[in-house]
Design a protein around this motif. Structure first.
Motif, short mmCIF file in Angstrom:
data_model
loop_
_atom_site.label_atom_id
_atom_site.label_comp_id
_atom_site.label_asym_id
_atom_site.label_seq_id
_atom_site.Cartn_x
_atom_site.Cartn_y
_atom_site.Cartn_z
N PHE A 148 -1.66 62.76 44.65
CA PHE A 148 -1.79 61.33 44.96
C PHE A 148 -2.80 60.71 44.00
O PHE A 148 -3.62 61.40 43.39
N ASP A 149 -2.73 59.41 43.87
CA ASP A 149 -3.64 58.67 43.00
C ASP A 149 -4.96 58.44 43.75
O ASP A 149 -5.04 57.56 44.62
N HIS A 150 -5.95 59.24 43.44
CA HIS A 150 -7.21 59.21 44.18
C HIS A 150 -7.89 57.84 44.12
O HIS A 150 -8.30 57.29 45.15
N ALA A 151 -8.03 57.30 42.91
CA ALA A 151 -8.73 56.03 42.76
C ALA A 151 -8.00 54.90 43.46
O ALA A 151 -8.61 54.07 44.15
N ALA A 152 -6.68 54.86 43.29
CA ALA A 152 -5.89 53.78 43.90
C ALA A 152 -5.94 53.85 45.42
O ALA A 152 -6.05 52.82 46.10
N LEU A 153 -5.86 55.07 45.97
CA LEU A 153 -5.89 55.22 47.43
C LEU A 153 -7.26 54.84 47.97
O LEU A 153 -7.36 54.19 49.03
N ARG A 154 -8.30 55.22 47.25
CA ARG A 154 -9.65 54.86 47.70
C ARG A 154 -9.81 53.34 47.75
O ARG A 154 -10.34 52.79 48.71
N ASP A 155 -9.31 52.65 46.73
CA ASP A 155 -9.39 51.19 46.71
C ASP A 155 -8.51 50.57 47.78
O ASP A 155 -8.91 49.61 48.45
N GLU A 156 -7.31 51.11 47.94
CA GLU A 156 -6.34 50.55 48.89
C GLU A 156 -6.88 50.56 50.31
O GLU A 156 -6.70 49.60 51.07
N LEU A 157 -7.55 51.64 50.68
CA LEU A 157 -8.06 51.78 52.05
C LEU A 157 -9.54 51.44 52.16
O LEU A 157 -10.14 51.59 53.22
N ALA A 158 -10.13 50.99 51.03
CA ALA A 158 -11.56 50.66 51.00
C ALA A 158 -12.39 51.83 51.54
O ALA A 158 -13.29 51.65 52.38
N PRO A 163 -11.48 60.55 48.40
CA PRO A 163 -10.45 61.30 49.11
C PRO A 163 -10.14 62.62 48.40
O PRO A 163 -10.04 62.65 47.17
N CYS A 164 -10.00 63.69 49.17
CA CYS A 164 -9.71 65.02 48.63
C CYS A 164 -8.28 65.47 48.91
O CYS A 164 -7.70 66.23 48.13
N LEU A 165 -7.75 65.03 50.04
CA LEU A 165 -6.46 65.53 50.50
C LEU A 165 -5.86 64.51 51.46
O LEU A 165 -6.60 63.80 52.15
N VAL A 166 -4.53 64.45 51.49
CA VAL A 166 -3.85 63.58 52.44
C VAL A 166 -2.92 64.45 53.29
O VAL A 166 -2.15 65.25 52.76
N LEU A 167 -3.02 64.29 54.60
CA LEU A 167 -2.09 64.96 55.51
C LEU A 167 -1.12 63.92 56.04
O LEU A 167 -1.54 62.91 56.61
N ALA A 168 0.17 64.15 55.83
CA ALA A 168 1.19 63.31 56.46
C ALA A 168 1.51 63.91 57.82
O ALA A 168 1.60 65.13 57.96
N ILE A 169 1.66 63.06 58.82
CA ILE A 169 1.92 63.52 60.19
C ILE A 169 3.09 62.74 60.77
O ILE A 169 3.18 61.52 60.59
N GLY A 170 3.98 63.42 61.47
CA GLY A 170 5.09 62.74 62.12
C GLY A 170 5.99 63.71 62.86
O GLY A 170 5.66 64.89 63.00
#
Length: 210
Positions: A148-158, A163-170
């Motif tokens: 994942f794009d670390h910088a973009a995700l950090r900015d997107e979620l403020a 961020p080190c890891l993303v867990l998708a849940i469903g």
């Protein structure tokens, strides 16, 4: 004397049955805990379910007991903020996973209060596996996403932390099977007739002989 003997035997038997049931339960959870890339988008993961998954972090070991990881739950209303910055199914680029209409709609973004190191990575592995097992236990499933794009995700979620890891849940909407293989065989996952196959090296070939 006889009464005490029988009582002790019954206690021993009950203890053995408890241990057996726990072992069997863990094995079932492990087999069901697969890396799911397709989900039922009509099912909405609730906030309390994500919290229950995150709370596992208070129970598991931590390298040097530093407990440096922090967790940002993401529910359906924010899912698109995460989806556009993650990549799934790197070994099957031609499929463009996830398929339209099967995208994950809930996430846990794992962050760290310190720079990434081998100790942070140890914690990441322990926490991620434990959280996904908790998800399976409550009837859900998930996947660890490192692409994942670390910088973009950090900015997107403020996010205040990296961020080190993303867990998708469903609720999973695909069938995954494990395939036993020998050491040296191809280990890339693959799909045939809608089934997702994951090669796993035989236990005998994982054990270093004495």
């Amino acid at each position: 004397m006889a009464d005490n003997y029988l009582e002790k035997k019954m206690e021993d038997y009950a203890r053995q049955q408890t241990v057996h049931r726990r072992a069997a339960s863990l094995r079932r959870l492990l087999r069901a805990n697969r890396s799911y890339r397709g989900y039922d988008t009509t099912f909405k993961v609730r906030e309390d379910q994500l919290r229950r998954i995150i709370e596992v972090a208070t129970l598991v070991p931590s390298a040097r007991n530093q407990q440096v990881l922090r967790f940002r739950p993401v529910l359906d209303d924010e899912a698109d903020k995460v989806l556009k910055h993650i990549r799934l199914g790197g070994a099957l680029p031609e499929l463009k996973l996830p398929f339209a209409g099967t995208e994950p709609r809930a996430f846990v973004v794992v962050c760290s209060t310190v720079e990434e190191s081998k100790y942070v990575d140890i914690d990441l592995g322990i926490v991620a596996q434990s959280m996904l097992l908790q998800a399976v236990e409550i009837g859900l499933g998930g996947i660890c996403i490192g692409a994942f794009d670390h910088a973009a995700l950090r900015d997107e979620l403020a996010l205040p932390l990296e961020p080190c890891l993303v867990l998708a849940i469903g609720r999973p909407k695909e069938h995954i099977e494990l395939v036993e293989c020998s050491e040296g065989a191809p280990l890339n996952y693959y799909r045939e007739e809608g089934v997702h196959y994951v090669p796993k090296i035989k236990a005998d070939e994982l054990i270093i002989k004495r």
